[in-house]
Design a protein around this motif. Structure first.
Motif, short mmCIF file in Angstrom:
data_model
loop_
_atom_site.label_atom_id
_atom_site.label_comp_id
_atom_site.label_asym_id
_atom_site.label_seq_id
_atom_site.Cartn_x
_atom_site.Cartn_y
_atom_site.Cartn_z
N ALA A 1 -1.75 -1.74 -6.02
CA ALA A 1 -0.97 -2.98 -6.03
C ALA A 1 -0.52 -3.38 -4.63
O ALA A 1 -0.59 -4.56 -4.24
N ALA A 2 -0.06 -2.41 -3.83
CA ALA A 2 0.42 -2.70 -2.48
C ALA A 2 -0.73 -3.16 -1.58
O ALA A 2 -0.57 -4.10 -0.79
N PHE A 3 -1.88 -2.52 -1.69
CA PHE A 3 -3.03 -2.91 -0.88
C PHE A 3 -3.54 -4.29 -1.29
O PHE A 3 -3.99 -5.08 -0.44
N LYS A 4 -3.46 -4.58 -2.59
CA LYS A 4 -3.93 -5.87 -3.08
C LYS A 4 -3.13 -7.02 -2.46
O LYS A 4 -3.66 -8.11 -2.18
N GLU A 5 -1.82 -6.77 -2.23
CA GLU A 5 -0.98 -7.79 -1.60
C GLU A 5 -1.45 -8.11 -0.19
O GLU A 5 -1.21 -9.20 0.33
N GLN A 6 -2.14 -7.16 0.44
CA GLN A 6 -2.67 -7.35 1.79
C GLN A 6 -4.12 -7.83 1.75
O GLN A 6 -4.79 -7.90 2.80
N ALA B 1 -8.99 5.36 3.57
CA ALA B 1 -8.94 6.29 2.44
C ALA B 1 -7.49 6.68 2.20
O ALA B 1 -6.73 6.86 3.15
N VAL B 2 -7.13 6.82 0.92
CA VAL B 2 -5.76 7.21 0.55
C VAL B 2 -5.82 8.31 -0.50
O VAL B 2 -6.54 8.20 -1.50
N PHE B 3 -5.04 9.37 -0.27
CA PHE B 3 -4.87 10.43 -1.26
C PHE B 3 -3.42 10.37 -1.72
O PHE B 3 -2.50 10.64 -0.94
N ALA B 4 -3.19 9.97 -2.97
CA ALA B 4 -1.84 9.81 -3.52
C ALA B 4 -1.45 11.03 -4.34
O ALA B 4 -2.30 11.68 -4.95
N PHE B 5 -0.16 11.33 -4.37
CA PHE B 5 0.32 12.55 -5.01
C PHE B 5 0.19 12.54 -6.52
O PHE B 5 0.29 13.58 -7.17
N ASP C 1 -10.37 7.53 8.46
CA ASP C 1 -8.94 7.30 8.73
C ASP C 1 -8.18 7.40 7.41
O ASP C 1 -8.13 6.45 6.64
N TRP C 2 -7.59 8.58 7.16
CA TRP C 2 -7.01 8.86 5.85
C TRP C 2 -5.49 8.74 5.88
O TRP C 2 -4.84 9.04 6.88
N GLU D 1 -14.01 -1.19 -1.97
CA GLU D 1 -14.64 -1.93 -0.88
C GLU D 1 -13.95 -1.67 0.46
O GLU D 1 -14.62 -1.43 1.48
N ASP D 2 -12.61 -1.71 0.47
CA ASP D 2 -11.87 -1.57 1.72
C ASP D 2 -11.30 -0.18 1.95
O ASP D 2 -11.02 0.20 3.09
#
Length: 325
Positions: free
Chosen positions: A253-258, A239-243, A180-181, A264-265
């Protein structure tokens, strides 16, 4: 020149040759004339000198302020690229004129060349100005672009293989078992659209899906806010592909807030391989663009155009740098 010639007891043409750097005078004569000039407070007026020459020996570098909030650029990648261009121009003893992209009309750039303000342009980033660049190419104005390399474009571009970069990111996600990307970036930009296309190619025949988050602009703050808002209303991807690497740092940082951490995640891939990416915690997996050679290539291609030659677009080596994420 007449005053210097009289004081130095040489002819006016000799002074002219010394001040223009001509090899037709001896080193002793050159040193003598320059010493006299300095002693009496004379200096070459370079702007006046350029009016007598066929070239200005000045290159305009145009940044893509439009892709950054309020015209502020903070991505280290841009400054690495700019430093490479500046160094390559210095080797050729050419001046760099850093210009904001105030002109949206191709005629304004043509006027700068015709008025002998600059000899040509290096655009760092296509952004959303591809239509203007196409029209500028039709006018015959010397310029090159750092950005997406597309054989259908009528102008010379230098950049990484963006499709390959996207595909490499996708293959990395598949090897990591991620299905799930989330792709983060504005696909109105040619480079970023190609990265998305490459990521999509990696899903062909595979049980993986791609969501897209279009950011408001290319700044860290915008990416952080947009990602946080997305996670508040959507399930988190694996999974995340950032520009860019800077965007990848905002994602972390945004994922850490969640309460979510990489790897790991979720797996994470950035783009550019800026120096902070390796030192970041966690160290960011990224797609490398060889910016250390990009500046020299851009300048070489532009000089070919200025001298009346043809300059072909160039795709730089592109590879995945696997780190902690």
């Amino acid at each position: 020149m007449a005053d210097i010639a009289r004081i130095a007891n040489v002819s006016k043409p000799t002074v002219s040759r010394v001040l223009s750097g001509s090899p037709l005078v001896t080193q002793a004569t050159r040193d003598h004339v320059l010493e006299v000039a300095r002693a009496h407070g004379y200096a070459v007026n370079r702007n006046a000198q350029k009016l007598r020459q066929t070239r200005t020996d000045t290159i305009s570098v145009v940044l893509d302020f439009g892709s950054h909030r309020g015209g502020r650029i903070a991505d280290p990648f841009i400054f690495e690229l700019l430093a490479g261009v500046a160094e390559a121009l210095a080797v050729r003893k050419l001046d760099l004129l850093l210009s904001p992209p105030a002109a949206q009309d191709e005629r304004a750039y043509q006027d700068q060349v015709n008025a002998r303000v600059v000899d040509g342009f290096i655009f760092l980033g296509q952004g959303e100005r591809d239509p203007m660049l196409r029209d500028l190419a039709k006018l015959g104005v010397p310029f090159v672009v750092w950005g997406a390399v597309d054989p259908t474009e009528p102008y010379c571009a230098v950049g990484s293989d963006n499709r390959l970069g996207g595909r490499l990111a996708g293959e990395y996600f598949l090897r990591s078992g991620r299905k799930d990307w989330l792709f983060i970036g504005d696909t109105n930009h040619a480079e970023i659209a190609m990265r998305h296309d490459g990521l999509s190619e990696a899903t062909h025949g595979k049980s993986a899906s791609i969501r897209v988050l279009r950011t408001g602009d290319m700044s860290y703050t915008s990416t952080l806010n947009d990602t946080a808002a997305y996670l508040a209303t959507h399930p988190a991807p694996d999974a995340v592909f950032a520009f860019s690497d800077t965007a990848a740092m905002a994602v972390i940082a945004a994922f850490k807030e969640q309460g979510l951490r990489a790897p790991e995640d979720f797996a994470l891939v950035g783009y550019n391989n800026i120096p902070p990416a390796a030192a970041f915690t966690p160290a960011i997996t990224t797609v490398e663009q060889e910016t250390h050679i990009a500046g020299a290539i851009l300048v070489e291609k532009l000089m070919q155009k200025i001298e009346g030659g043809r300059a072909a677009s160039t795709v730089l080596p592109t590879r995945l740098i696997v780190r902690e994420t």
